[in-house]
Design a protein around this motif. Structure first.
Motif, PDB file in Angstrom:
ATOM      1  N   SER A 138       0.820  -1.217   0.000  1.00  0.00           N
ATOM      2  CA  SER A 138       0.000   0.000   0.000  1.00  0.00           C
ATOM      3  C   SER A 138       0.854   1.267   0.000  1.00  0.00           C
ATOM      4  O   SER A 138       0.329   2.351   0.190  1.00  0.00           O
ATOM      5  CB  SER A 138      -0.930   0.010   1.210  1.00  0.00           C
ATOM      6  OG  SER A 138      -0.193  -0.087   2.410  1.00  0.00           O
ATOM      7  N   TYR A 139       2.159   1.117  -0.221  1.00  0.00           N
ATOM      8  CA  TYR A 139       3.062   2.260  -0.207  1.00  0.00           C
ATOM      9  C   TYR A 139       4.046   2.165  -1.368  1.00  0.00           C
ATOM     10  O   TYR A 139       4.326   1.064  -1.872  1.00  0.00           O
ATOM     11  CB  TYR A 139       3.846   2.340   1.109  1.00  0.00           C
ATOM     12  CG  TYR A 139       3.004   2.755   2.287  1.00  0.00           C
ATOM     13  CD1 TYR A 139       2.940   4.087   2.679  1.00  0.00           C
ATOM     14  CD2 TYR A 139       2.269   1.824   2.999  1.00  0.00           C
ATOM     15  CE1 TYR A 139       2.160   4.480   3.759  1.00  0.00           C
ATOM     16  CE2 TYR A 139       1.488   2.204   4.070  1.00  0.00           C
ATOM     17  CZ  TYR A 139       1.441   3.535   4.449  1.00  0.00           C
ATOM     18  OH  TYR A 139       0.663   3.910   5.516  1.00  0.00           O
ATOM     19  N   LEU A 140       4.567   3.343  -1.734  1.00  0.00           N
ATOM     20  CA  LEU A 140       5.631   3.449  -2.724  1.00  0.00           C
ATOM     21  C   LEU A 140       6.853   4.069  -2.059  1.00  0.00           C
ATOM     22  O   LEU A 140       6.739   4.950  -1.205  1.00  0.00           O
ATOM     23  CB  LEU A 140       5.213   4.351  -3.894  1.00  0.00           C
ATOM     24  CG  LEU A 140       4.276   3.774  -4.953  1.00  0.00           C
ATOM     25  CD1 LEU A 140       3.940   4.860  -5.974  1.00  0.00           C
ATOM     26  CD2 LEU A 140       4.898   2.583  -5.653  1.00  0.00           C
ATOM     27  N   ILE A 141       8.034   3.607  -2.463  1.00  0.00           N
ATOM     28  CA  ILE A 141       9.274   4.281  -2.094  1.00  0.00           C
ATOM     29  C   ILE A 141       9.551   5.299  -3.191  1.00  0.00           C
ATOM     30  O   ILE A 141       9.849   4.938  -4.329  1.00  0.00           O
ATOM     31  CB  ILE A 141      10.428   3.282  -1.958  1.00  0.00           C
ATOM     32  CG1 ILE A 141      10.098   2.214  -0.916  1.00  0.00           C
ATOM     33  CG2 ILE A 141      11.719   4.003  -1.600  1.00  0.00           C
ATOM     34  CD1 ILE A 141      11.152   1.139  -0.785  1.00  0.00           C
ATOM     35  N   ALA A 142       9.385   6.565  -2.866  1.00  0.00           N
ATOM     36  CA  ALA A 142       9.479   7.622  -3.871  1.00  0.00           C
ATOM     37  C   ALA A 142      10.877   7.690  -4.466  1.00  0.00           C
ATOM     38  O   ALA A 142      11.879   7.606  -3.759  1.00  0.00           O
ATOM     39  CB  ALA A 142       9.111   8.960  -3.248  1.00  0.00           C
ATOM     40  N   GLY A 143      10.901   7.855  -5.799  1.00  0.00           N
ATOM     41  CA  GLY A 143      12.167   8.014  -6.488  1.00  0.00           C
ATOM     42  C   GLY A 143      12.626   9.467  -6.508  1.00  0.00           C
ATOM     43  O   GLY A 143      11.922  10.386  -6.071  1.00  0.00           O
ATOM     44  N   GLU A 144      13.806   9.682  -7.070  1.00  0.00           N
ATOM     45  CA  GLU A 144      14.368  11.037  -7.121  1.00  0.00           C
ATOM     46  C   GLU A 144      13.522  11.974  -7.977  1.00  0.00           C
ATOM     47  O   GLU A 144      13.441  13.178  -7.708  1.00  0.00           O
ATOM     48  CB  GLU A 144      15.797  10.971  -7.650  1.00  0.00           C
ATOM     49  CG  GLU A 144      16.770  10.258  -6.719  1.00  0.00           C
ATOM     50  CD  GLU A 144      16.939  11.010  -5.419  1.00  0.00           C
ATOM     51  OE1 GLU A 144      16.750  12.241  -5.394  1.00  0.00           O
ATOM     52  OE2 GLU A 144      17.258  10.349  -4.404  1.00  0.00           O
ATOM     53  N   ARG A 145      12.889  11.439  -8.993  1.00  0.00           N
ATOM     54  CA  ARG A 145      12.077  12.295  -9.874  1.00  0.00           C
ATOM     55  C   ARG A 145      10.916  12.930  -9.114  1.00  0.00           C
ATOM     56  O   ARG A 145      10.629  14.123  -9.253  1.00  0.00           O
ATOM     57  CB  ARG A 145      11.548  11.455 -11.042  1.00  0.00           C
ATOM     58  CG  ARG A 145      10.609  12.201 -11.986  1.00  0.00           C
ATOM     59  CD  ARG A 145      11.340  13.249 -12.784  1.00  0.00           C
ATOM     60  NE  ARG A 145      10.451  13.997 -13.653  1.00  0.00           N
ATOM     61  CZ  ARG A 145      10.041  13.575 -14.857  1.00  0.00           C
ATOM     62  NH1 ARG A 145      10.457  12.392 -15.330  1.00  0.00           N
ATOM     63  NH2 ARG A 145       9.261  14.332 -15.608  1.00  0.00           N
ATOM     64  N   LEU A 146      10.217  12.156  -8.274  1.00  0.00           N
ATOM     65  CA  LEU A 146       9.102  12.691  -7.506  1.00  0.00           C
ATOM     66  C   LEU A 146       9.589  13.684  -6.457  1.00  0.00           C
ATOM     67  O   LEU A 146       8.944  14.710  -6.204  1.00  0.00           O
ATOM     68  CB  LEU A 146       8.337  11.539  -6.849  1.00  0.00           C
ATOM     69  CG  LEU A 146       7.083  11.914  -6.058  1.00  0.00           C
ATOM     70  CD1 LEU A 146       6.078  12.637  -6.945  1.00  0.00           C
ATOM     71  CD2 LEU A 146       6.454  10.675  -5.434  1.00  0.00           C
ATOM     72  N   VAL A 147      10.747  13.404  -5.859  1.00  0.00           N
ATOM     73  CA  VAL A 147      11.293  14.322  -4.856  1.00  0.00           C
ATOM     74  C   VAL A 147      11.665  15.655  -5.496  1.00  0.00           C
ATOM     75  O   VAL A 147      11.356  16.740  -4.958  1.00  0.00           O
ATOM     76  CB  VAL A 147      12.512  13.675  -4.163  1.00  0.00           C
ATOM     77  CG1 VAL A 147      13.166  14.676  -3.211  1.00  0.00           C
ATOM     78  CG2 VAL A 147      12.097  12.421  -3.405  1.00  0.00           C
TER      79      VAL A 147
END
Length: 205
Positions: free
Chosen positions: A3-12
């Protein structure tokens, strides 16, 4: 269930000042939740940092669609990964563990008994061979005795008839013929009795 994503550098980077999402003028609440998720790891008390829930991703996607934005969600999620938490194994029930150990001991005992029974069967087979040999010896002994009795009976009938016929017949040939006839009759009677006895033994086998 994930139910979760580990955000990548692009989203940050897109949420940073001057980023792509800054130009989209996100609602204050949505932007605050996204920034909090990226800075503190979301609303989860444990796990890796930069965890973004699927709910926030759906809200972001819905907002971009409503604005007909040229920014696509799959571009923002480039480099992101689905977070799969480790499944925590519950502690084993001591009663269940004790019961399993008891079952293992029972199975081991049954296996030992099965092996022991097989060994016993082999020994009994050896004893069975010896007993069968004893039965055969006794059968041969009985057969020899029966044949001996048959010969003695026929010879005794011949001799008795030969000696008794001297009072009836004066000629030697007549006495011998009479003795042979009586001995033959007695021999046939003995053979009949022997055959019936052998048939009875075969029927019992």
């Amino acid at each position: 269930m994930a139910s979760y994503l580990i955000a990548g550098e692009r989203l940050v980077r897109s949420l940073a000042p001057g980023g792509e999402l800054e130009r989209e003028r996100l609602p204050r609440k949505l932007r605050a939740e996204l920034e909090a998720a990226l800075e503190k790891g979301g609303d989860r008390p444990s796990g890796p940092a930069r965890l973004v829930s699927f709910r926030l991703i759906r809200d972001l996607h819905q907002y971009l669609r409503e604005r007909d934005s040229a920014l696509y969600l799959h571009e923002l999620l480039e480099g992101s990964e689905i977070y799969l938490p480790e499944v925590e194994k519950p502690p084993r029930n001591p009663e269940l563990v004790a019961r399993l150990e008891k079952i293992k001991i029972q199975l081991a005992n049954e296996e030992y008994k099965r092996i022991t029974r097989n060994v016993t069967c082999q020994d009994s087979r050896h004893r069975g061979i010896l007993s069968d040999l004893g039965k055969e010896v006794r059968s041969i002994k009985a057969l020899v005795i029966t044949i001996f009795n048959f010969i003695v009976t026929v010879v005794a009938a011949f001799i008795c008839t030969y000696l008794g016929s001297q009072y009836v017949f004066t000629e030697m040939a007549s006495r011998i013929l009479a003795a042979l006839i009586v001995a033959s009759v007695v021999g046939l009677a003995e053979l009949y009795v022997m055959v019936r006895a052998v048939e009875g033994e075969f029927g019992e086998m």
